[in-house]
Design a protein around this motif. Structure first.
Motif, mmCIF file in Angstrom:
data_model
loop_
_atom_site.group_PDB
_atom_site.id
_atom_site.type_symbol
_atom_site.label_atom_id
_atom_site.label_comp_id
_atom_site.label_asym_id
_atom_site.label_seq_id
_atom_site.Cartn_x
_atom_site.Cartn_y
_atom_site.Cartn_z
ATOM 1 N N ARG A 90 0.839 -1.194 0.000
ATOM 2 C CA ARG A 90 0.000 0.000 0.000
ATOM 3 C C ARG A 90 0.877 1.248 0.000
ATOM 4 N NH1 ARG A 90 -3.236 -1.047 5.262
ATOM 5 N NH2 ARG A 90 -1.482 -2.446 5.598
ATOM 6 N N SER A 91 0.555 2.166 -0.881
ATOM 7 C CA SER A 91 1.255 3.449 -0.957
ATOM 8 C C SER A 91 0.245 4.507 -1.370
ATOM 9 C CB SER A 91 2.406 3.387 -1.966
ATOM 10 O OG SER A 91 1.901 3.255 -3.281
ATOM 11 N N ALA A 92 0.689 5.750 -1.470
ATOM 12 C CA ALA A 92 -0.215 6.832 -1.862
ATOM 13 C C ALA A 92 -0.768 6.632 -3.262
ATOM 14 C CB ALA A 92 0.510 8.174 -1.765
ATOM 15 N N SER A 93 -0.036 5.906 -4.103
ATOM 16 C CA SER A 93 -0.472 5.719 -5.492
ATOM 17 C C SER A 93 -1.356 4.490 -5.685
ATOM 18 C CB SER A 93 0.749 5.615 -6.416
ATOM 19 O OG SER A 93 1.561 4.512 -6.042
ATOM 20 N N GLY A 94 -1.580 3.703 -4.632
ATOM 21 C CA GLY A 94 -2.482 2.566 -4.799
ATOM 22 C C GLY A 94 -2.155 1.388 -3.905
ATOM 23 N N ARG A 95 -2.862 0.305 -4.139
ATOM 24 C CA ARG A 95 -2.764 -0.921 -3.350
ATOM 25 C C ARG A 95 -2.557 -2.095 -4.302
ATOM 26 N NH1 ARG A 95 -5.608 -2.779 1.774
ATOM 27 N NH2 ARG A 95 -5.764 -5.053 1.615
ATOM 28 N N ARG A 96 -1.681 -3.031 -3.897
ATOM 29 C CA ARG A 96 -1.452 -4.244 -4.681
ATOM 30 C C ARG A 96 -1.725 -5.455 -3.812
ATOM 31 N NH1 ARG A 96 2.104 -3.735 -9.026
ATOM 32 N NH2 ARG A 96 1.683 -5.956 -9.352
ATOM 33 N N ASP A 97 -2.710 -6.265 -4.249
ATOM 34 C CA ASP A 97 -3.065 -7.491 -3.538
ATOM 35 C C ASP A 97 -2.689 -8.694 -4.409
ATOM 36 O OD1 ASP A 97 -4.473 -6.443 -1.135
ATOM 37 O OD2 ASP A 97 -5.839 -5.608 -2.643
ATOM 38 N N GLY A 98 -2.850 -9.860 -3.829
ATOM 39 C CA GLY A 98 -2.639 -11.086 -4.591
ATOM 40 C C GLY A 98 -1.183 -11.440 -4.833
ATOM 41 N N LEU A 99 -0.272 -10.822 -4.093
ATOM 42 C CA LEU A 99 1.150 -11.132 -4.221
ATOM 43 C C LEU A 99 1.551 -12.141 -3.147
ATOM 44 C CD1 LEU A 99 2.430 -7.459 -4.579
ATOM 45 C CD2 LEU A 99 2.014 -9.082 -6.446
ATOM 46 N N ALA A 100 2.652 -12.842 -3.385
ATOM 47 C CA ALA A 100 3.084 -13.816 -2.380
ATOM 48 C C ALA A 100 4.546 -14.191 -2.600
ATOM 49 C CB ALA A 100 2.218 -15.071 -2.424
ATOM 50 N N PHE A 101 5.250 -14.371 -1.487
ATOM 51 C CA PHE A 101 6.538 -15.049 -1.503
ATOM 52 C C PHE A 101 6.256 -16.552 -1.529
ATOM 53 C CE2 PHE A 101 8.375 -11.183 0.483
ATOM 54 C CZ PHE A 101 9.553 -11.078 -0.250
ATOM 55 N N ALA A 102 6.814 -17.245 -2.490
ATOM 56 C CA ALA A 102 6.684 -18.699 -2.508
ATOM 57 C C ALA A 102 7.708 -19.321 -1.567
ATOM 58 C CB ALA A 102 6.899 -19.230 -3.929
ATOM 59 N N LYS A 103 7.391 -20.477 -1.033
ATOM 60 C CA LYS A 103 8.314 -21.173 -0.148
ATOM 61 C C LYS A 103 9.657 -21.375 -0.846
ATOM 62 C CE LYS A 103 8.843 -25.352 2.625
ATOM 63 N NZ LYS A 103 8.225 -26.652 3.031
ATOM 64 N N ASP A 104 10.723 -21.165 -0.105
ATOM 65 C CA ASP A 104 12.108 -21.292 -0.575
ATOM 66 C C ASP A 104 12.543 -20.159 -1.499
ATOM 67 O OD1 ASP A 104 12.414 -23.692 0.854
ATOM 68 O OD2 ASP A 104 11.666 -24.882 -0.834
ATOM 69 N N ARG A 105 11.701 -19.144 -1.656
ATOM 70 C CA ARG A 105 12.078 -17.987 -2.470
ATOM 71 C C ARG A 105 12.326 -16.793 -1.550
ATOM 72 N NH1 ARG A 105 10.965 -18.417 -7.936
ATOM 73 N NH2 ARG A 105 12.262 -16.532 -8.038
ATOM 74 N N HIS A 106 13.504 -16.184 -1.704
ATOM 75 C CA HIS A 106 13.871 -15.038 -0.877
ATOM 76 C C HIS A 106 13.491 -13.710 -1.532
ATOM 77 C CE1 HIS A 106 16.310 -17.330 2.045
ATOM 78 N NE2 HIS A 106 16.607 -18.087 1.008
ATOM 79 N N VAL A 107 13.307 -13.699 -2.852
ATOM 80 C CA VAL A 107 13.083 -12.464 -3.603
ATOM 81 C C VAL A 107 11.720 -12.491 -4.281
ATOM 82 C CG1 VAL A 107 13.928 -10.983 -5.472
ATOM 83 C CG2 VAL A 107 15.562 -12.184 -3.997
ATOM 84 N N LEU A 108 11.023 -11.365 -4.185
ATOM 85 C CA LEU A 108 9.763 -11.168 -4.891
ATOM 86 C C LEU A 108 9.880 -9.881 -5.697
ATOM 87 C CD1 LEU A 108 6.743 -11.770 -5.463
ATOM 88 C CD2 LEU A 108 6.206 -10.485 -3.360
ATOM 89 N N ALA A 109 9.850 -9.988 -7.016
ATOM 90 C CA ALA A 109 9.935 -8.822 -7.897
ATOM 91 C C ALA A 109 8.523 -8.352 -8.230
ATOM 92 C CB ALA A 109 10.689 -9.167 -9.173
ATOM 93 N N VAL A 110 8.271 -7.048 -8.035
ATOM 94 C CA VAL A 110 6.945 -6.477 -8.281
ATOM 95 C C VAL A 110 7.081 -5.294 -9.227
ATOM 96 C CG1 VAL A 110 4.850 -5.545 -7.249
ATOM 97 C CG2 VAL A 110 6.269 -7.152 -5.938
ATOM 98 N N GLU A 111 6.520 -5.423 -10.414
ATOM 99 C CA GLU A 111 6.531 -4.325 -11.383
ATOM 100 C C GLU A 111 5.533 -3.249 -10.964
ATOM 101 O OE1 GLU A 111 8.457 -3.863 -13.879
ATOM 102 O OE2 GLU A 111 9.390 -5.824 -14.249
ATOM 103 N N ASN A 112 5.890 -2.000 -11.216
ATOM 104 C CA ASN A 112 5.008 -0.861 -10.948
ATOM 105 C C ASN A 112 4.491 -0.866 -9.504
ATOM 106 O OD1 ASN A 112 5.160 -0.052 -13.729
ATOM 107 N ND2 ASN A 112 3.681 -1.665 -14.192
ATOM 108 N N ALA A 113 5.374 -1.214 -8.587
ATOM 109 C CA ALA A 113 4.965 -1.290 -7.180
ATOM 110 C C ALA A 113 4.754 0.086 -6.571
ATOM 111 C CB ALA A 113 6.012 -2.058 -6.373
ATOM 112 N N VAL A 114 5.575 1.047 -6.965
ATOM 113 C CA VAL A 114 5.477 2.406 -6.426
ATOM 114 C C VAL A 114 5.728 3.397 -7.545
ATOM 115 C CG1 VAL A 114 6.173 1.786 -4.081
ATOM 116 C CG2 VAL A 114 7.920 2.388 -5.759
ATOM 117 N N SER A 115 5.265 4.637 -7.332
ATOM 118 C CA SER A 115 5.560 5.715 -8.273
ATOM 119 C C SER A 115 6.694 6.563 -7.717
ATOM 120 C CB SER A 115 4.316 6.578 -8.491
ATOM 121 O OG SER A 115 4.081 7.403 -7.363
ATOM 122 N N GLU A 116 7.212 7.458 -8.541
ATOM 123 C CA GLU A 116 8.303 8.332 -8.102
ATOM 124 C C GLU A 116 7.876 9.269 -6.985
ATOM 125 O OE1 GLU A 116 9.906 10.383 -11.404
ATOM 126 O OE2 GLU A 116 10.688 8.583 -12.396
#
Length: 259
Positions: free
Chosen positions: A173-199
């Motif tokens: 959640r940020s001022a520019s919006g909300r992103r749901d439906g994301l998840a870290f999968a088991k054994d994964r340390h990194v989650l890449a999210v496109e367009n997660a925040v604005s400048e």
């Protein structure tokens, strides 16, 4: 003899010190002359050289085989010396360069590196890939294990967690919006999210299951798109992204890419 900075040695008379004598001499130099360098990282048999120590630009250093030291100069350059080595820290700074130098950055670095846990963080980053639980892969991986300031660059937001033992739902959640439906999968340390925040977003709330992280964001300016490691390090310090700054130091010390 290996000198990674590629600078010319000074007169031989200044290099005729045995390792233990030279290291003691360096520790005595601190505070006696203008300190134009700070020790960022030291590994191997580096003796009296401790992270956070301030050194004069005319100090002479002798490193035994296997020792390694990374330094930052007053004018923002980072250099690494690796033993066996005997010689000056660097060529003397010209008066104009010294006048433009940022002593405030060296003071911040010195205080940060003398704090508890800083040395283990730096050396942990330098040994990236060792052990069962890896450190963040690069300086732009954003830890969600705690709240606090984070430095981000344009592009996908790389969220990172240390414990990857289970699946974990993620909400942003940020001022520019909300992103749901994301998840870290088991054994994964990194989650890449496109367009997660604005400048314009200066704050990001990250929900990890029942846990909430409050991240204060500092966006890398376009002027630092092709910045040197030293320039990025100063900006991260000014933005209070201390852990990322320590990761940067560790990767430079290990000779690894920053990303």
């Amino acid at each position: 003899m290996k000198r990674l900075s590629g600078r010319r040695p000074r007169h031989a008379a200044r290099t005729a010190f045995r390792a233990t004598v030279a290291l003691v001499a360096l520790s005595l130099t601190v505070g006696m002359a203008r300190a134009d360098f700070v020790v960022l990282a030291a590994s191997g048999a580096s003796g009296a050289l401790q992270p956070g120590a301030r050194l004069a630009d005319d100090a002479t250093l002798t490193l035994p085989d296997g020792a390694k030291v990374t330094l930052m100069s007053r004018d923002g350059r980072m250099l690494t010396l690796e033993g066996a080595y005997s010689g000056p820290l660097d060529q003397p700074l010209e008066a104009a360069a010294a006048a433009k130098g940022n002593d405030g950055a060296l003071q911040k670095l010195s205080r940060l590196l003398q704090g508890g846990g800083a040395r283990s963080t730096v050396l942990g980053a330098a040994r990236a890939g060792a052990g069962d639980i890896p450190p963040p892969p690069g300086i732009w991986h954003i830890s969600v294990d705690s709240s606090g300031p984070r430095c981000v660059q344009p592009g996908a937001l790389q969220l990172w967690r240390r414990d990857a033992g289970q699946d974990s739902p993620v909400t942003l959640r940020s001022a520019s919006g909300r992103r749901d439906g994301l998840a870290f999968a088991k054994d994964r340390h990194v989650l890449a999210v496109e367009n997660a925040v604005s400048e314009d977003d200066d704050r990001l709330l990250v929900s990890l299951g029942d846990e909430l992280r409050d991240l204060a964001l500092a966006h890398r300016p376009d002027t630092l798109a092709d910045a040197s490691p030293g320039e990025l390090l100063v900006w991260m310090l000014d933005s209070d992204c201390k852990r990322q700054a320590l990761t940067l130091i560790g990767r430079v010390h290990a000779g690894q890419p920053l990303d």
